[in-house]
Design an enzyme around this catalytic site. Structure first.
Site, mmCIF file in Angstrom:
data_model
loop_
_atom_site.group_PDB
_atom_site.id
_atom_site.type_symbol
_atom_site.label_atom_id
_atom_site.label_comp_id
_atom_site.label_asym_id
_atom_site.label_seq_id
_atom_site.Cartn_x
_atom_site.Cartn_y
_atom_site.Cartn_z
ATOM 1 N N GLN A 188 -7.826 12.474 0.071
ATOM 2 C CA GLN A 188 -8.804 11.738 -0.726
ATOM 3 C C GLN A 188 -9.156 12.551 -1.982
ATOM 4 O O GLN A 188 -8.285 13.141 -2.573
ATOM 5 C CB GLN A 188 -10.048 11.367 0.082
ATOM 6 N N GLY A 235 1.781 15.972 -16.021
ATOM 7 C CA GLY A 235 2.838 15.101 -15.517
ATOM 8 C C GLY A 235 3.258 14.110 -16.581
ATOM 9 O O GLY A 235 2.422 13.424 -17.173
ATOM 10 N N GLY A 267 -9.221 9.771 -5.860
ATOM 11 C CA GLY A 267 -7.993 9.809 -5.088
ATOM 12 C C GLY A 267 -6.814 9.226 -5.835
ATOM 13 O O GLY A 267 -6.945 8.675 -6.931
ATOM 14 N N ASP A 268 -5.638 9.395 -5.261
ATOM 15 C CA ASP A 268 -4.383 8.868 -5.828
ATOM 16 C C ASP A 268 -4.042 9.508 -7.169
ATOM 17 O O ASP A 268 -3.354 8.910 -7.991
ATOM 18 C CB ASP A 268 -4.451 7.343 -5.987
ATOM 19 N N THR A 316 -10.029 1.682 5.212
ATOM 20 C CA THR A 316 -8.652 1.254 5.452
ATOM 21 C C THR A 316 -8.491 0.636 6.835
ATOM 22 O O THR A 316 -7.413 0.123 7.157
ATOM 23 C CB THR A 316 -7.684 2.448 5.342
ATOM 24 N N GLY A 337 -2.497 8.789 1.162
ATOM 25 C CA GLY A 337 -1.116 9.232 1.180
ATOM 26 C C GLY A 337 -0.692 9.821 -0.145
ATOM 27 O O GLY A 337 -1.378 9.697 -1.151
ATOM 28 N N HIS A 338 0.431 10.493 -0.103
ATOM 29 C CA HIS A 338 1.064 11.022 -1.314
ATOM 30 C C HIS A 338 2.421 10.356 -1.463
ATOM 31 O O HIS A 338 3.142 10.172 -0.479
ATOM 32 C CB HIS A 338 1.296 12.535 -1.207
ATOM 33 N N THR A 339 2.777 10.013 -2.680
ATOM 34 C CA THR A 339 4.140 9.597 -2.968
ATOM 35 C C THR A 339 4.811 10.733 -3.721
ATOM 36 O O THR A 339 4.330 11.165 -4.769
ATOM 37 C CB THR A 339 4.170 8.313 -3.821
ATOM 38 N N LEU A 351 0.388 11.165 -17.766
ATOM 39 C CA LEU A 351 0.164 11.048 -19.212
ATOM 40 C C LEU A 351 1.124 10.019 -19.805
ATOM 41 O O LEU A 351 0.777 9.297 -20.752
ATOM 42 C CB LEU A 351 0.356 12.403 -19.885
ATOM 43 N N ASP A 352 2.305 9.911 -19.236
ATOM 44 C CA ASP A 352 3.319 8.986 -19.750
ATOM 45 C C ASP A 352 2.894 7.528 -19.669
ATOM 46 O O ASP A 352 3.356 6.692 -20.448
ATOM 47 C CB ASP A 352 4.628 9.167 -18.976
ATOM 48 N N GLY A 354 -2.160 12.096 -7.655
ATOM 49 C CA GLY A 354 -0.808 12.658 -7.668
ATOM 50 C C GLY A 354 -0.804 14.120 -7.274
ATOM 51 O O GLY A 354 -0.188 14.954 -7.951
ATOM 52 N N LYS A 355 -1.486 14.439 -6.172
ATOM 53 C CA LYS A 355 -1.591 15.845 -5.758
ATOM 54 C C LYS A 355 -0.238 16.440 -5.377
ATOM 55 O O LYS A 355 -0.033 17.643 -5.471
ATOM 56 C CB LYS A 355 -2.590 15.971 -4.598
#
Length: 429
Positions: A223, A412, A12-13, A128, A40-42, A331-332, A15-16
């Site tokens: 997830q 990304g 998870g997390d 959670t 969640g997504h940011t 990648l950054d 960056g979908k």
């Protein structure tokens, strides 16, 4: 036009939302098919950052219809809080569609989740505490509440009373908590009914008609693969099917309508909660990855555990999901490392494993076998073509592609939705 399943390839997390951004305005519907507000997504749009918990990321795309499918468990208080927050920032939420068959998270689900986790102590799962697991348990036990039940008050009252008979015994006699009355639960749920009613639909029918009309539909998993209740690192998993197969059961769209499976994989690895994590870094290097990558939960704020890229995890995800394309994110974050280790195998009790071990015991004892690749120091955020990446960054991507079982179609290179390198069009195949 295609139906695309979008899944997380790790824990998870990943960056979908970035993968959804690659598709951009060409997407007509984005469907959340599993999970709830436990992930969640940011999404970063220009100078604006949006934290989405229950709503599909397509809510931010003008003209796109966001859909909450039948496989999702919905906390109505969270849903409307999120809608109100986005609306206040000028985001149009009027196109949202919610499945009549999606299950509801109630106050007693949230209470049970928290007290059960505390009761487990050292054997805790790392939930959670938002009621997700108990809501899915009720669904499987056939005592759950669905969105459609809100519109028959008599049925709703009967179902809540039936569910609370056993749960109150547990709360009072085992956990020393107060009993929850059926009336307080029913009153809370009914307070949302009028606002929810215009959004509710037979979403399986809506999506089938959209596909028949040549629309592009993205099925967005909550997830990730290794948190899937069947195919993840059980028992340290979520309570739903986060893999590509869950897109069909969680939406009502059959398998033969799915054209592509896009898996999002981070250029390193993270996970939240308990459970084995072979490449985990518990030293200053891991803390550096956490800081550089902003590795804190969108929904919970919990710091994520960090580690190097695990090619066995990616390869397993490619197999289980039928991945056609990977989107490699962050990648950054690896900029500045002189050497970057990549896990290419595990060693378990002196035996080399080139694929994920069959048993949880072996996975728990897996020691990563690393291959080191040269790092780079250049800023990647302005790069938009693969050939313009530093040579070492290109070689890193190509080696991950070779190890991971499917092509890497987008990369990304920064948090903004424009900071991405596209190698292959995800819609064209």
């Amino acid at each position: 036009m295609p139906a695309i399943v979008l899944v997380g390839a790790q824990w998870g997390d990943e960056g979908k939302g970035k993968a959804t951004d690659v598709l951009g305005s060409r997407v007509d519907h984005v469907v959340k098919y599993n999970g709830g507000n436990n992930a969640g997504h940011t999404v970063v749009v220009g100078d604006e950052k949006y934290a989405l918990h229950l709503l599909p990321s397509g809510i931010l795309t003008p003209g796109c219809t966001p859909v909450i499918g039948n496989g999702v468990v919905v906390d109505l208080s969270v849903l409307f809080e999120e809608i109100e927050g986005l609306s206040a920032r000028g985001v149009d939420c009027s196109r949202l569609v919610v499945s009549a068959s999606a299950h509801l998270i109630t106050p007693y689900h949230r209470t049970l989740d928290k007290v059960t986790e505390r009761f487990l102590g050292s054997r805790r799962i790392g939930t959670t505490g938002r009621g997700i697991g108990p809501a899915y348990a009720d669904k499987i036990n056939r005592v759950g509440l669905r969105v459609q039940d809100l519109f028959d008050e008599k049925i709703l009252q009967q179902k809540v009373e039936g569910a609370l008979e056993g749960k109150n015994q547990l709360l009072v006699k085992v956990y020393n908590r107060r009993a929850i009355t059926a009336d307080e639960v029913v009153d809370e749920l009914l307070s949302y009914a009028d606002r929810l009613a215009p959004m509710v639909a037979d979403t399986g029918l809506v999506l089938t008609r959209a596909l028949d009309a040549g629309k592009t539909v993205v099925f967005e998993g909550g997830q990730a693969t290794l948190l899937d209740v069947d195919h993840g690192t059980y028992p340290f998993v979520t309570s739903s099917n986060a893999t590509a197969g869950g897109a069909c059961t969680g939406s009502g769209v059959p398998p033969n309508r799915i054209d592509r499976v896009v898996a999002v994989v981070k250029a390193y690895t993270t996970r939240v909660g308990e459970g084995p994590f072979p490449t985990e870094l518990t030293d200053e290097v891991g803390e550096g990855l956490r800081r550089a990558g902003g590795e804190f939960g969108t929904t919970t704020g919990r710091p994520r555990r960090t580690g190097w890229y695990d090619a066995l995890v990616a390869r397993y995800s490619a197999r289980v999901n039928g991945v056609t394309d990977f989107v490699l994110t962050k990648l950054d974050v690896l900029t500045g490392y002189e050497r970057i280790p990549v896990c290419v195998a595990y060693e378990v009790d002196g035996v080399r494993h080139d694929e994920m071990p069959m048993t949880q015991t072996d996975f728990h004892h897996a020691v990563p076998v690393y291959e080191e690749l040269p790092g780079w120091s250049e800023d990647l955020s302005g790069v938009r073509r693969f050939e313009d990446l530093p040579r070492a960054a290109r070689e890193y991507v190509l080696r991950l592609e070779e190890l991971s079982g499917a092509r890497i179609s987008a990369i990304g290179v920064g948090p903004d939705r424009e900071e991405i390198v596209v190698r292959h069009d995800l819609l064209e195949g």
